[in-house]
Design an enzyme around this catalytic site. Structure first.
Site, PDB file in Angstrom:
ATOM      1  N   LYS A  48      -9.714   2.703  -2.056  1.00  0.00           N
ATOM      2  CA  LYS A  48      -9.891   2.070  -0.752  1.00  0.00           C
ATOM      3  C   LYS A  48     -11.230   2.454  -0.131  1.00  0.00           C
ATOM      4  O   LYS A  48     -11.521   3.643   0.069  1.00  0.00           O
ATOM      5  CB  LYS A  48      -8.730   2.491   0.156  1.00  0.00           C
ATOM      6  CG  LYS A  48      -8.689   1.818   1.523  1.00  0.00           C
ATOM      7  CD  LYS A  48      -7.479   2.320   2.298  1.00  0.00           C
ATOM      8  CE  LYS A  48      -7.333   1.662   3.654  1.00  0.00           C
ATOM      9  NZ  LYS A  48      -6.165   2.202   4.393  1.00  0.00           N
TER      10      LYS A  48
ATOM     11  N   CYS B 247      -5.482  -2.880   2.765  1.00  0.00           N
ATOM     12  CA  CYS B 247      -5.191  -2.784   4.192  1.00  0.00           C
ATOM     13  C   CYS B 247      -6.416  -2.898   5.101  1.00  0.00           C
ATOM     14  O   CYS B 247      -6.915  -3.985   5.353  1.00  0.00           O
ATOM     15  CB  CYS B 247      -4.412  -1.488   4.453  1.00  0.00           C
ATOM     16  SG  CYS B 247      -3.449  -1.517   5.994  1.00  0.00           S
TER      17      CYS B 247
ATOM     18  N   GLU C 133       0.845  -1.201   0.000  1.00  0.00           N
ATOM     19  CA  GLU C 133       0.000   0.000   0.000  1.00  0.00           C
ATOM     20  C   GLU C 133       0.881   1.252   0.000  1.00  0.00           C
ATOM     21  O   GLU C 133       1.938   1.290   0.615  1.00  0.00           O
ATOM     22  CB  GLU C 133      -0.870  -0.011   1.252  1.00  0.00           C
ATOM     23  CG  GLU C 133      -1.761   1.208   1.419  1.00  0.00           C
ATOM     24  CD  GLU C 133      -2.500   1.223   2.752  1.00  0.00           C
ATOM     25  OE1 GLU C 133      -3.521   1.915   2.843  1.00  0.00           O
ATOM     26  OE2 GLU C 133      -2.045   0.537   3.703  1.00  0.00           O
TER      27      GLU C 133
END
Length: 260
Positions: free
Chosen positions: A110, A144, A44
């Protein structure tokens, strides 16, 4: 269609808020891959580390990092995957990109911004669940903090591979280990998580623990926990078909409509 997918997992330290040096660092690492690879997975925010200083390192989809990814994907004849800070329509995004050798890009913003670090105050959350197909494999990429939310990863699309790129810190690494394995088991899919190592500019420590699991939750990689390494993992489509046909667990999954 390919019955096997060969993946290079790049577990590495990152240079704080320095896209130029990180591109140089990762370019050198990718150049050490000499075997034939289908996917190369980076962590990431691979150009900067997990920063809230978006304005200082943000790029556009026409910027230098995207151009570099296209060049490397073509050169290595592999899809390169990772997230970086993108500025678009007056918003900042923690955007994962999957760059194919043809130059085609699949992008995913995200969904679950990390409120504990104030990510939601800087970055606009995505709203779309994304899949892409490569060599007959259906792949679902996430970022994540998404790992903590199983509904977002629920395998209603019959995908083959679930990917997470991360900057997951040391104090909560046990959760990372447990949840990666759980996502593989509950979705009857391969699951790979790629986490960085080292200290960032806020002095947070990242211990790696990148890993790959098969559909039964068996660990199939040889990645050391806290070392800089490129590990090669081979996935077999036959393993997915064998256990899905034999066990049929996905046939019993709950049906629901996901609203965002």
């Amino acid at each position: 269609m390919s019955n096997a997918l060969t993946i290079a997992v790049v577990q590495t330290n990152l240079i704080w808020e320095n896209p130029i040096k990180n591109r140089r660092l990762l370019n050198n690492k990718i150049n050490t891959i000499t075997s034939s690879i289908d996917l190369i997975i980076l962590p990431e925010m691979f150009t900067s580390g997990f920063t809230m200083n978006a304005s200082s390192i943000a790029e556009t989809m026409d910027g230098e990092t995207i151009a570099w990814l296209k060049e490397k994907a073509k050169e290595k004849q592999a899809v390169i995957i990772g997230s970086l800070v993108i500025s678009e329509n007056d918003n900042y995004y923690n955007r994962l990109v999957c760059v194919e050798p043809s130059g085609e890009i699949t992008k995913y913003d995200k969904r679950h911004t990390f409120t504990l670090a104030g990510e939601h105050k800087v970055y606009t959350a995505g709203t779309e669940k994304v899949m892409f197909n490569y060599k007959g494999w259906k792949i679902h990429p996430l970022v994540c903090y998404d790992l903590r939310f199983p509904v977002w990863a629920r395998n209603v699309e019959n995908y083959d591979l679930l990917l997470y790129v991360a900057n997951w810190p040391k104090p909560r690494i046990n959760a990372w280990d447990a949840l990666l394995k759980a996502r593989a088991i509950e979705n009857m899919a391969y699951c790979i998580g790629v986490n960085r190592i080292g200290l960032d500019g806020n002095n947070y420590e990242y211990p790696g623990h990148s890993a790959a699991y098969d559909v039964l939750g068996n660990r199939i990689d040889s990645i050391p926990a806290d070392k800089e390494v490129i590990d090669i993992v081979v996935l077999e489509k036959g393993v997915i078909n064998k256990y899905r046909d034999k066990l049929n667990f996905l046939n019993d999954r709950d049906n629901f409509n996901l609203k965002v």
